[in-house]
Design a protein around this motif. Structure first.
Motif, PDB file in Angstrom:
ATOM      1  N   CYS A 145      84.736  66.922  53.190  1.00 40.40           N
ATOM      2  CA  CYS A 145      86.151  66.964  52.825  1.00 40.40           C
ATOM      3  C   CYS A 145      86.715  65.561  52.597  1.00 40.40           C
ATOM      4  O   CYS A 145      87.635  65.375  51.791  1.00 40.40           O
ATOM      5  CB  CYS A 145      86.958  67.680  53.906  1.00 40.40           C
ATOM      6  N   MET A 146      86.173  64.558  53.303  1.00 36.64           N
ATOM      7  CA  MET A 146      86.673  63.195  53.135  1.00 36.64           C
ATOM      8  C   MET A 146      86.382  62.663  51.731  1.00 36.64           C
ATOM      9  O   MET A 146      87.219  61.978  51.130  1.00 36.64           O
ATOM     10  CB  MET A 146      86.047  62.264  54.180  1.00 36.64           C
TER      11      MET A 146
ATOM     12  N   MET B 121      95.406  71.836  51.470  1.00 37.03           N
ATOM     13  CA  MET B 121      94.358  71.870  50.444  1.00 37.03           C
ATOM     14  C   MET B 121      92.989  71.424  50.941  1.00 37.03           C
ATOM     15  O   MET B 121      91.975  71.709  50.295  1.00 37.03           O
ATOM     16  CB  MET B 121      94.781  70.978  49.277  1.00 37.03           C
ATOM     17  N   ILE B 122      92.945  70.719  52.056  1.00 34.94           N
ATOM     18  CA  ILE B 122      91.710  70.045  52.446  1.00 34.94           C
ATOM     19  C   ILE B 122      90.584  71.037  52.746  1.00 34.94           C
ATOM     20  O   ILE B 122      89.403  70.724  52.576  1.00 34.94           O
ATOM     21  CB  ILE B 122      91.961  69.111  53.655  1.00 34.94           C
ATOM     22  N   PHE B 123      90.924  72.239  53.191  1.00 34.55           N
ATOM     23  CA  PHE B 123      89.890  73.227  53.503  1.00 34.55           C
ATOM     24  C   PHE B 123      89.708  74.248  52.375  1.00 34.55           C
ATOM     25  O   PHE B 123      89.165  75.326  52.583  1.00 34.55           O
ATOM     26  CB  PHE B 123      90.244  73.970  54.799  1.00 34.55           C
TER      27      PHE B 123
ATOM     28  N   GLY C   3      86.108  79.842  49.700  1.00 37.95           N
ATOM     29  CA  GLY C   3      85.997  80.701  50.875  1.00 37.95           C
ATOM     30  C   GLY C   3      84.999  80.236  51.905  1.00 37.95           C
ATOM     31  O   GLY C   3      84.861  80.860  52.971  1.00 37.95           O
ATOM     32  N   ASP C   4      84.287  79.140  51.633  1.00 37.43           N
ATOM     33  CA  ASP C   4      83.190  78.739  52.515  1.00 37.43           C
ATOM     34  C   ASP C   4      83.651  78.266  53.886  1.00 37.43           C
ATOM     35  O   ASP C   4      83.057  78.641  54.913  1.00 37.43           O
ATOM     36  CB  ASP C   4      82.366  77.633  51.843  1.00 37.43           C
ATOM     37  N   ILE C   5      84.665  77.422  53.931  1.00 33.84           N
ATOM     38  CA  ILE C   5      85.024  76.835  55.232  1.00 33.84           C
ATOM     39  C   ILE C   5      85.530  77.919  56.178  1.00 33.84           C
ATOM     40  O   ILE C   5      85.179  77.926  57.372  1.00 33.84           O
ATOM     41  CB  ILE C   5      86.044  75.703  55.050  1.00 33.84           C
ATOM     42  N   ASP C   6      86.352  78.851  55.664  1.00 35.97           N
ATOM     43  CA  ASP C   6      86.764  79.983  56.497  1.00 35.97           C
ATOM     44  C   ASP C   6      85.551  80.741  57.004  1.00 35.97           C
ATOM     45  O   ASP C   6      85.458  81.100  58.188  1.00 35.97           O
ATOM     46  CB  ASP C   6      87.653  80.939  55.691  1.00 35.97           C
TER      47      ASP C   6
ATOM     48  N   THR D 105      93.319  73.169  40.602  1.00 32.01           N
ATOM     49  CA  THR D 105      94.650  73.602  40.168  1.00 32.01           C
ATOM     50  C   THR D 105      94.946  75.024  40.607  1.00 32.01           C
ATOM     51  O   THR D 105      96.077  75.334  41.027  1.00 32.01           O
ATOM     52  CB  THR D 105      94.754  73.493  38.640  1.00 32.01           C
ATOM     53  N   GLU D 106      93.965  75.916  40.535  1.00 35.15           N
ATOM     54  CA  GLU D 106      94.174  77.303  40.944  1.00 35.15           C
ATOM     55  C   GLU D 106      94.430  77.396  42.444  1.00 35.15           C
ATOM     56  O   GLU D 106      95.279  78.162  42.899  1.00 35.15           O
ATOM     57  CB  GLU D 106      92.957  78.152  40.559  1.00 35.15           C
ATOM     58  N   HIS D 107      93.699  76.609  43.202  1.00 36.33           N
ATOM     59  CA  HIS D 107      93.909  76.591  44.647  1.00 36.33           C
ATOM     60  C   HIS D 107      95.304  76.068  44.982  1.00 36.33           C
ATOM     61  O   HIS D 107      95.977  76.571  45.887  1.00 36.33           O
ATOM     62  CB  HIS D 107      92.857  75.719  45.337  1.00 36.33           C
ATOM     63  N   LEU D 108      95.728  75.051  44.244  1.00 40.64           N
ATOM     64  CA  LEU D 108      97.055  74.488  44.467  1.00 40.64           C
ATOM     65  C   LEU D 108      98.133  75.539  44.223  1.00 40.64           C
ATOM     66  O   LEU D 108      99.125  75.607  44.968  1.00 40.64           O
ATOM     67  CB  LEU D 108      97.272  73.288  43.545  1.00 40.64           C
ATOM     68  N   SER D 109      97.938  76.379  43.216  1.00 41.32           N
ATOM     69  CA  SER D 109      98.917  77.429  42.922  1.00 41.32           C
ATOM     70  C   SER D 109      99.099  78.358  44.117  1.00 41.32           C
ATOM     71  O   SER D 109     100.219  78.779  44.426  1.00 41.32           O
ATOM     72  CB  SER D 109      98.481  78.223  41.689  1.00 41.32           C
ATOM     73  N   SER D 110      98.004  78.684  44.796  1.00 36.78           N
ATOM     74  CA  SER D 110      98.099  79.540  45.984  1.00 36.78           C
ATOM     75  C   SER D 110      98.866  78.850  47.100  1.00 36.78           C
ATOM     76  O   SER D 110      99.729  79.453  47.751  1.00 36.78           O
ATOM     77  CB  SER D 110      96.696  79.908  46.489  1.00 36.78           C
TER      78      SER D 110
END
Length: 927
Positions: free
Chosen positions: A152-153, A98-100, A109-112, A160-165
Motif C-alpha cells: 500500500c505504501m 482509498m488505501i485498502f 476485494g483482496d485486502i478485505d 477512479t471507479e474506487h474513488l467514486s464509491s
C-alpha cells in the motif's frame, strides 16, 4: 439576680459539656483517609522495546507483550490533514478510505478477504498530524499484513471507479458528523480558535465543496508527495519474535525508496488576543449543551503534561473540582467533563457541560470562579497526587491493550522523537508542582477570555426553515454523488487465493485458579496473573444480563449510583476522595460493582468498597439530585435518532413483556421513586446468592481469601432471584416511521430470535453473524462498498441472547432519500443467506473472526474478570470457550447453512425508520 446568674452558669456549663462531647465524637469518628503514598515509579521495559531504522529512513518499533496471543501491525505516517493546501482539504482523510482499495497486485476485494481469511480486525484513522493503518490478528497469522502495508505504501492504485464509491461514503460520513453535537462543537472551536492560515483551522474530513474538484490522479499525486518511508514508523506490538518482525520489515519495506524531501507544514505563531467568541448553534434538541474552551500548547511544548494533570483535577472523576461543584454541591448540571485535546503543535482545553434546565449561565459563572481561584491560589498537592495516581493506573491498563499502546505511542513519538517517552511519561506527573499549575492557568485559562459554544433548542417556528436548509444540503450532496457515478462492479478477490491457509488459534483460555462459595451463598472466582501490579474485581448480579432491558433496571441503576453518594459512616466527598487518592477505579451500576487498584492498595480499597456497598445512607436531598440528573439524561436521549430507533425496535419485538417500556414511562417512574423504595430494593438486590465475585490480578491467594471472608463474607445470607418472563408478543412485518429533523435517517429491521446462549444454534448463529455483519469484508459491508448508500451499518444475530432469548436485527445510518433502496438491498441480502447460505470461504473467515473475538474477551485482566462473571451468571462452565473453540474448528458448512435457512428471512422483520421521513408516509408514525 443571683438566681439568674446561677441559671446562666448552669446553661453555659451544659453548652460547654455539649461542645466538648461533640468535639470528642468528631475526633473519635473514624477518619477516611487514603495513605499518602506516591504513585509507583514505572521502570521503562527496555528489554521489551526494540528499534531499527531501515536504510531508506523508515523506523521500526517493537513492543513485546506475550500475555495474549495477539499481534498488532500498524504503520503510522507523520502526515495528516495539516499538510493540505488550498483545494486539497480532506485529501488525507480520503486517502484513509482509498488505501485498502487495492494495489497493482491486490484487487479491490483482496485486502478485505485477506483480513477475514486470517481473522484480522483492521481499520485506519486520520488526524491533523497523523495517518495510520493497522491489522490485529492472532500471533500465528500476522505476517501477511507486513507485505500488504508495504504494498500500500508504494503501489496503491487510487482507481477512479474506487474513488467514486468512496466519495459517496464520505458524503454520508459528513452527514453523520452533523448529528454528533459534541463533535460539531469541537470542530467549530478549532475553526474559531485557529486562524484560516493555520493547519488546524479546517476539519480533517474537509469540506463538501472540495469533493467536487477531486480526481484519482490528484489524490495519487498527493499521496506520493507526502507518504514516504522517511515519514513512516512501523509498529509491532504483542506476542511476537522481534527478529522475525525486523526481518519481514526489511524484506518488504527496505526496497521502497523515495527521492522526496518531505517538509513539515508551516504553523504560524499563535499570538494572544483579547478576543472571545460566543457561538450559538440551533438544532432540534430538547436541552442545551455547552462547550467552554481555551487555546493551550500542543504535545511539543514542555508544559503539555500540566494540561493533562489539570484536566483530571478540573473534570475527571467525581472528586474533580467541577463535578463536585456543578453536579454535587450546586446541583446545576447533569454532567461535566474536561478534555485537554492536544495536537502536535497546539491544543484546546475544552469543558463540556450538560446543564440542568435554566442553569446554563450559573454553570458558566461557576467555571469562571473556579478558574480564577486556581489562578489566584493554585491547586493542592493532594490534587496533583491524585492526578498522578490516576494516570499511573490508566497507564498500566493501557499496557494490556496493543491498540491502546500504539495509539498513545504514535502521538508522543511524533511530538518528541523519543521512542521511550511514552513509557516514561507517566513518571513525569510526580514532578509537577502547584506553582506550575497555577502559572499555566494564569497564562492559558483566563476566565475573562473564555470562549463559549452552545447547542440550543431550535425555536418551533424555525423548524421548517431548518428543514429547508437540510434539503438544500441534500441537493448539493446529490450533485456530488452524481458526478462520481460508479459503472463497474466490485473487483473480486484474487491474490487471497495464493496465500497459505491460516492457522486457527490454538489457545488455552484462562481458567480460574479457584472457585468456591461462601456460607452466605456468594460465588467467588479467583484468577492470578502477575503481568501487572493492578488487581481487578467485579461483583456482578447474576440476573443482570437478563434484566438489563427492563424498566425496573433503571430503578436498580439509580439505587446503585446512590451508594457512592454517602454511607452511614462517611459522606460522598470522603468516599470518592479516598478511592481517587488511591488512584483506584470504582463503579456502582445496575449490573453490579467493580474496583481496580494497585495490589499494594487493594486491601484498603476493598474494605471501603464493601462498606459503601453495604451501608448506604440514601440521603433524600441526594436522591432528588440524582433523579433530576437521570430525568435530564433520559430527555437528552430522545434527541438521538439512534436511541429513538432502538427503543421503537425493542418495544416492537417485546410486546407485553418487561422489556417493553418508553422513555416517558421511565421518566414518570423515576419521579415517583422514594427513599423507602430504594432501601427495600437494596435489601433485595444485595443478595450473595444472586451475585458472583471475580478477582483477577497479582495477589497472594491466602491473603485475598481472608480479605473476601472479612468483607463480602459478612453479607447476610439470601436466596437466588429468578426471572419468570412471559413470551413476548410480536406482530410480524410492522412498520413504524418517526420524523426527526436530522441530517441522516436510521433504518432498522428486526425480529425476535428464540435462541439463548444455551441453545445448540447459538454458535452457528454467531458464525453467521460474523459472515453477515462483523467488520469490513462481511456481507453487509460489501453491500456498502458496492452501493455506497451508507457509511455506518450494523447488525446482530442472536443479539442480546442470555438466559433470555435475544433478537436478530440489522440497520444503517443513511440519507433519507436512500431509505427504500437500502431496505430492499438489505432484505435481499438476508433472504439470500437464508435461501442459499454462506460459502466455505465465508465460514472459514467467520471462524477466524469469532476466534479472535473470543480471545479479545480475555485480552486484559478487566476483560477476564468480566468474562468469569458472565460465565457464572449464564451458568456456563469455565471451560466454555475451550469447548467452543474446539467445536468451532469442526462445525460443517452444511450444518451452519441449515441454521441459516431456519433463522434468516426478512418477510416477518419489523421496520423502524427515524429521520426526515416524508410526512405523507407517516401513517403509522410514532413520536
Amino acid at each position: 439576680m443571683e438566681l439568674f446568674t446561677k441559671i446562666k452558669i448552669i446553661v453555659l456549663c451544659i453548652c460547654a459539656i455539649a461542645l466538648i462531647l461533640a468535639h470528642f465524637r468528631k475526633k473519635t469518628k473514624r477518619p477516611l483517609v487514603a495513605p499518602h503514598k506516591d504513585a509507583p515509579h514505572f521502570e521503562v521495559p527496555h528489554d521489551k522495546i526494540h528499534k531499527k531504522i531501515l536504510k531508506n529512513g523508515m523506523t521500526v518499533l517493537i513492543y513485546t507483550t506475550p500475555k495474549i496471543p495477539k499481534v498488532l501491525v500498524q504503520i503510522a505516517y507523520n502526515v495528516g490533514s495539516s499538510v493540505e493546501g488550498a483545494g486539497q482539504r480532506g485529501l488525507a482523510h480520503l486517502i484513509e478510505h482509498m488505501i485498502f482499495k487495492g494495489t497493482n497486485t491486490l484487487t479491490e476485494g483482496d485486502i478485505d478477504a485477506i483480513a477475514r481469511k486470517y481473522g484480522a480486525t483492521y481499520n485506519a484513522f486520520t488526524s491533523a498530524d497523523t495517518t495510520s493503518y493497522y491489522f490485529e490478528t492472532n500471533k500465528d497469522n500476522w505476517k501477511p499484513f507486513v507485505h500488504i502495508l508495504a504494498d500500500c505504501m508504494q503501489n496503491a492504485r487510487f482507481d477512479t471507479e474506487h474513488l467514486s464509491s468512496e466519495i459517496r461514503t464520505v458524503v454520508q460520513e459528513l452527514k453523520m458528523g452533523k448529528d454528533n453535537y459534541w463533535r460539531m462543537m469541537f470542530l467549530k472551536a478549532c475553526e474559531v480558535a485557529f486562524p484560516p492560515n493555520h493547519p488546524y483551522h479546517t476539519p480533517v474530513i474537509g469540506y463538501k465543496d472540495d469533493l467536487l474538484t477531486l480526481s484519482a490522479k490528484n489524490l495519487k499525486h498527493f499521496y506520493k508527495s507526502h507518504y514516504c518511508p522517511q515519514k513512516a514508523t512501523l509498529f509491532f506490538v504483542g506476542d511476537i519474535n522481534p527478529e522475525d518482525a525486523f526481518a519481514l520489515a526489511e524484506k518488504h519495506f527496505e526496497p521502497i525508496t523515495s527521492d522526496l524531501q518531505p517538509t513539515d507544514p508551516h504553523f504560524p505563531k499563535m499570538y494572544p488576543e483579547l478576543i472571545t467568541h460566543h457561538v450559538k448553534i440551533y438544532e432540534d434538541v430538547s436541552k442545551d449543551q455547552v462547550m467552554l474552551y481555551w487555546a493551550i500548547p500542543g504535545l511539543k511544548d514542555r508544559s503539555e503534561i500540566i494540561s493533562s494533570a489539570l484536566e483530571i483535577i478540573l473534570g475527571n472523576g467525581q472528586c474533580s473540582r467541577l463535578h463536585r461543584l456543578l453536579v454535587d454541591e450546586k446541583k446545576i448540571a447533569a454532567s461535566v467533563s474536561v478534555s485537554a485535546h492536544k495536537f502536535t503543535h497546539e491544543g484546546l482545553l475544552c469543558i463540556f457541560i450538560e446543564p440542568l434546565k435554566n442553569k446554563l449561565n450559573d454553570c458558566i459563572q461557576l467555571v469562571r470562579t473556579e478558574l480564577s481561584d486556581i489562578a489566584r491560589q493554585g491547586v493542592w498537592p493532594d490534587e496533583l497526587l491524585r492526578a498522578h495516581k490516576y494516570k499511573s493506573r490508566t497507564f498500566y491498563e493501557r499496557l494490556d491493550s496493543p491498540a491502546a499502546i500504539v495509539s498513545q505511542w504514535i502521538k508522543i513519538l511524533f511530538a518528541t522523537g523519543n521512542e521511550y517517552e511514552m513509557f516514561s511519561r507517566v513518571n513525569h506527573y510526580g514532578a509537577i508542582t502547584p506553582t506550575q499549575v497555577q502559572s499555566f492557568a494564569k497564562t492559558y485559562l483566563d476566565p475573562f477570555l473564555m470562549n463559549i459554544i452552545q447547542v440550543i433548542p431550535l425555536p418551533h417556528d424555525k423548524k421548517d426553515q431548518r428543514a429547508d436548509i437540510k434539503k438544500q444540503s441534500d441537493a448539493f450532496d446529490a450533485t456530488i454523488i452524481k458526478k462520481y457515478t460508479r459503472t463497474s462492479p466490485l473487483e473480486a478477490p484474487a491474490f487471497v487465493h495464493e496465500l497459505p491457509a491460516p492457522q486457527l488459534i490454538n489457545f488455552a483460555f484462562p481458567h480460574p485458579d479457584k472457585v468456591y462459595t461462601l456460607k452466605n451463598g456468594l460465588t467467588v472466582v479467583l484468577y492470578h496473573d502477575n503481568t501487572s501490579p493492578l488487581i481487578h474485581m467485579d461483583l456482578a448480579y447474576k440476573n443482570a444480563f437478563d434484566t438489563e432491558q427492563t424498566l425496573a433496571s433503571i430503578t436498580a441503576d439509580l439505587m446503585m449510583h446512590m451508594l457512592i453518594e454517602g454511607s452511614t459512616a462517611h459522606n460522598k466527598n470522603e468516599i470518592v476522595s479516598f478511592f481517587e487518592n488511591l488512584g483506584a477505579g470504582y463503579s456502582y451500576a445496575r449490573d453490579g460493582a467493580s474496583l481496580v487498584a494497585l495490589n499494594s492498595d487493594f486491601d484498603l480499597a476493598t474494605q471501603e468498597f464493601c462498606k459503601v456497598l453495604t451501608t448506604p445512607a440514601f440521603p433524600k436531598a441526594v436522591l432528588d439530585k440524582l433523579k433530576a440528573i437521570y430525568i435530564s439524561s433520559l430527555q437528552r436521549s430522545k434527541d438521538s435518532s439512534r436511541y429513538v430507533a432502538f427503543e421503537l425496535l425493542r418495544n416492537t419485538l417485546y410486546g407485553q413483556h418487561p422489556y417493553q417500556w418508553t422513555t416517558d414511562q421511565a421518566i414518570t417512574s423515576i419521579k415517583k421513586i422514594t427513599r423507602q423504595q430504594l432501601i427495600a430494593l437494596h435489601k433485595k438486590e444485595l443478595n450473595p446468592a444472586n451475585m458472583v465475585l471475580a478477582i483477577v490480578g497479582d495477589f497472594d491467594p491466602a491473603t485475598i481469601e481472608k480479605l473476601v471472608a472479612n468483607t463480602f463474607g459478612k453479607l447476610p445470607q439470601g436466596h437466588a432471584l429468578k426471572n419468570n418472563f412471559p413470551d413476548p408478543v410480536f406482530t410480524p412485518a410492522t412498520t413504524i416511521d418517526t420524523y426527526m429533523l436530522r441530517d441522516q435517517a436510521i433504518l432498522l429491521l428486526g425480529e425476535p430470535c428464540p435462541v439463548t446462549v444455551h441453545h445448540k444454534d447459538f454458535l452457528p448463529l454467531k458464525l453467521l453473524n460474523a459472515a453477515c455483519f462483523t467488520s469490513l469484508g462481511s456481507r453487509l459491508f460489501r453491500l456498502r462498498e458496492e452501493k455506497g448508500l451508507f457509511y455506518t451499518a450494523f447488525g446482530g444475530l442472536a443479539s442480546r441472547s442470555s438466559n433470555v432469548p435475544g433478537i436478530t436485527y440489522t440497520g444503517a445510518l443513511l440519507s433519507p432519500e436512500n431509505l427504500e433502496k437500502a431496505d430492499d438491498m438489505i432484505r435481499t441480502m438476508i433472504d439470500d443467506i437464508g435461501d442459499h447460505g454462506i460459502t466455505q470461504e465465508e465460514l472459514d473467515g467467520a471462524r477466524q473472526m469469532y476466534a479472535k473475538k473470543m480471545v479479545d474477551r480475555v485480552a486484559t485482566n478487566a476483560a477476564i474478570a468480566g468474562t468469569l462473571c458472565y460465565l457464572a451468571s449464564m451458568h456456563l462452565p469455565y471451560d466454555y470457550y475451550d469447548a467452543t473453540l474446539k467445536r468451532l474448528k469442526t462445525l460443517p458448512l452444511e450444518q451452519v447453512n441449515s441454521i441459516a435457512s431456519k433463522h434468516l428471512g426478512s418477510a416477518d422483520m419489523a421496520r423502524i425508520r427515524v429521520g426526515r421521513i416524508q410526512r405523507h408516509a407517516l401513517g403509522k408514525a410514532v413520536g
